[in-house]
Design an enzyme around this catalytic site. Sequence first.
Site, PDB file in Angstrom:
ATOM      1  N   GLU A 119       9.504  -3.005  10.619  1.00 15.04           N
ATOM      2  CA  GLU A 119       9.798  -1.712   9.988  1.00 15.04           C
ATOM      3  C   GLU A 119      10.155  -0.668  11.047  1.00 15.04           C
ATOM      4  OE1 GLU A 119       6.967  -0.294   7.091  1.00 15.04           O
ATOM      5  OE2 GLU A 119       7.956   1.663   6.958  1.00 15.04           O
TER       6      GLU A 119
ATOM      7  N   ASP B 263       0.842  -1.209   0.000  1.00 14.24           N
ATOM      8  CA  ASP B 263       0.000   0.000   0.000  1.00 14.24           C
ATOM      9  C   ASP B 263       0.876   1.258   0.000  1.00 14.24           C
ATOM     10  OD1 ASP B 263       0.858  -0.046   2.622  1.00 14.24           O
ATOM     11  OD2 ASP B 263      -1.123   0.093   3.528  1.00 14.24           O
ATOM     12  N   SER B 264       2.200   1.061   0.046  1.00 14.04           N
ATOM     13  CA  SER B 264       3.126   2.179  -0.185  1.00 14.04           C
ATOM     14  C   SER B 264       2.859   2.811  -1.551  1.00 14.04           C
ATOM     15  CB  SER B 264       4.578   1.697  -0.108  1.00 14.04           C
ATOM     16  OG  SER B 264       4.764   0.570  -0.941  1.00 14.04           O
TER      17      SER B 264
ATOM     18  N   LYS C 174      -0.436  -9.460   3.308  1.00 10.85           N
ATOM     19  CA  LYS C 174       0.275  -8.839   4.428  1.00 10.85           C
ATOM     20  C   LYS C 174      -0.700  -7.913   5.144  1.00 10.85           C
ATOM     21  CE  LYS C 174       3.423  -5.390   3.978  1.00 10.85           C
ATOM     22  NZ  LYS C 174       2.766  -4.377   4.828  1.00 10.85           N
TER      23      LYS C 174
ATOM     24  N   ASP D 139      -0.835  -6.514  -0.221  1.00 12.84           N
ATOM     25  CA  ASP D 139      -1.031  -5.794   1.039  1.00 12.84           C
ATOM     26  C   ASP D 139      -2.520  -5.520   1.257  1.00 12.84           C
ATOM     27  OD1 ASP D 139       0.331  -4.801   3.185  1.00 12.84           O
ATOM     28  OD2 ASP D 139       1.127  -3.031   2.158  1.00 12.84           O
TER      29      ASP D 139
HETATM   30  O1  KIV Z   1       3.490  -1.053   1.649  1.00 12.60           O
HETATM   31  C1  KIV Z   1       4.669  -1.401   1.622  1.00 12.60           C
HETATM   32  O2  KIV Z   1       5.384  -1.243   0.632  1.00 12.60           O
HETATM   33  C2  KIV Z   1       5.225  -2.015   2.824  1.00 12.60           C
HETATM   34  C3  KIV Z   1       6.698  -2.246   2.861  1.00 12.60           C
HETATM   35  C4  KIV Z   1       7.406  -0.982   3.085  1.00 12.60           C
HETATM   36  C5  KIV Z   1       7.078  -3.290   3.836  1.00 12.60           C
HETATM   37  O3  KIV Z   1       4.518  -2.307   3.739  1.00 12.60           O
END
Ligand code: KIV
Length: 276
Positions: free
Chosen positions: A189, A47-48, A116, A86
């Site tokens: 993280e 979700d980044s 995740k 995610d």
């Molecule tokens: O959303 C994402 O990219 C993440 C990573 C930074 C682990 O959660």
Amino acid sequence: MAKDKVRVTDLVRMKAEGTPITMLTAYDYPFARIFDQAGVDVLLVGDSLGMAVQGADSTLPVTLSEILYHARMVVRARRRALVVGDLPFLSYQVSIEQALRNAGRLIKDGGAEAVKLEGGTTMAETIRRLVDVDIPVMGHIGLTPQSVHRMGGHRVQGRRSGKDPGCRERLLEDAAAVEQAGAFAIVLEGIPVDLASEITAKAAIPTIGIGAGPACDGQVLVMHDMLGLTESFMPRFAKHYANLWHDASAAATSYIREVRERAFPAPEHCYGVKGG
Ligand code: KIV
């Protein structure tokens, strides 16, 4: 699919063998193809994307539909890597039923092989129920970007002692709870190196660090940070292995100049002319 396709079970084996796990975020076909060909073990449709791709200032606005849209592109490109999708903010925290439905959609409609989600003790029951229906779960504790408002910004966690969210002893409990709930791996993280090292030593499942130091069983970076595809901000934990922002900017400048000078297109780029 490649003969040496990475499965969730391989990550646990890699920890046992002491083989570092590599993970990168990816959001589209070309970059997922490049990273998969390069041999990365895990592709995370994170979700980044809210910050890296959409230009938002947090991950909070990202929707499940957006993750699904990007997951499909990444899955089409993948031959070997494990693809993890995610679960975005409020797509799993409302109820276990909601988590089951949305995690299921990432697997069924998005093609991800695992999901995740962020959170420790408070998410343990949700993780357990997902694992019960055979949806592999990667946990994520420490600096959890979906908690940006509680944390007062994207701040390193685990520096203070105590059992409150984000404190050292609480993070040790969170890691244990995620593992006991059945997660196959856990992202750490933005926590101090010694805490990441303690969690990694205690956990039977692999830890994958971002801003958590070298003791983790693997490392993950957001692809834009790794490729230097960011305009200015560079977090301390990231490393640029290329400078694509600079290279793309130089390419666009040359293109604009050549069009204005009528240097492009040249005869070799044209049809119906000699040599075309
Ligand atoms: O959303 C994402 O990219 C993440 C990573 C930074 C682990 O959660």
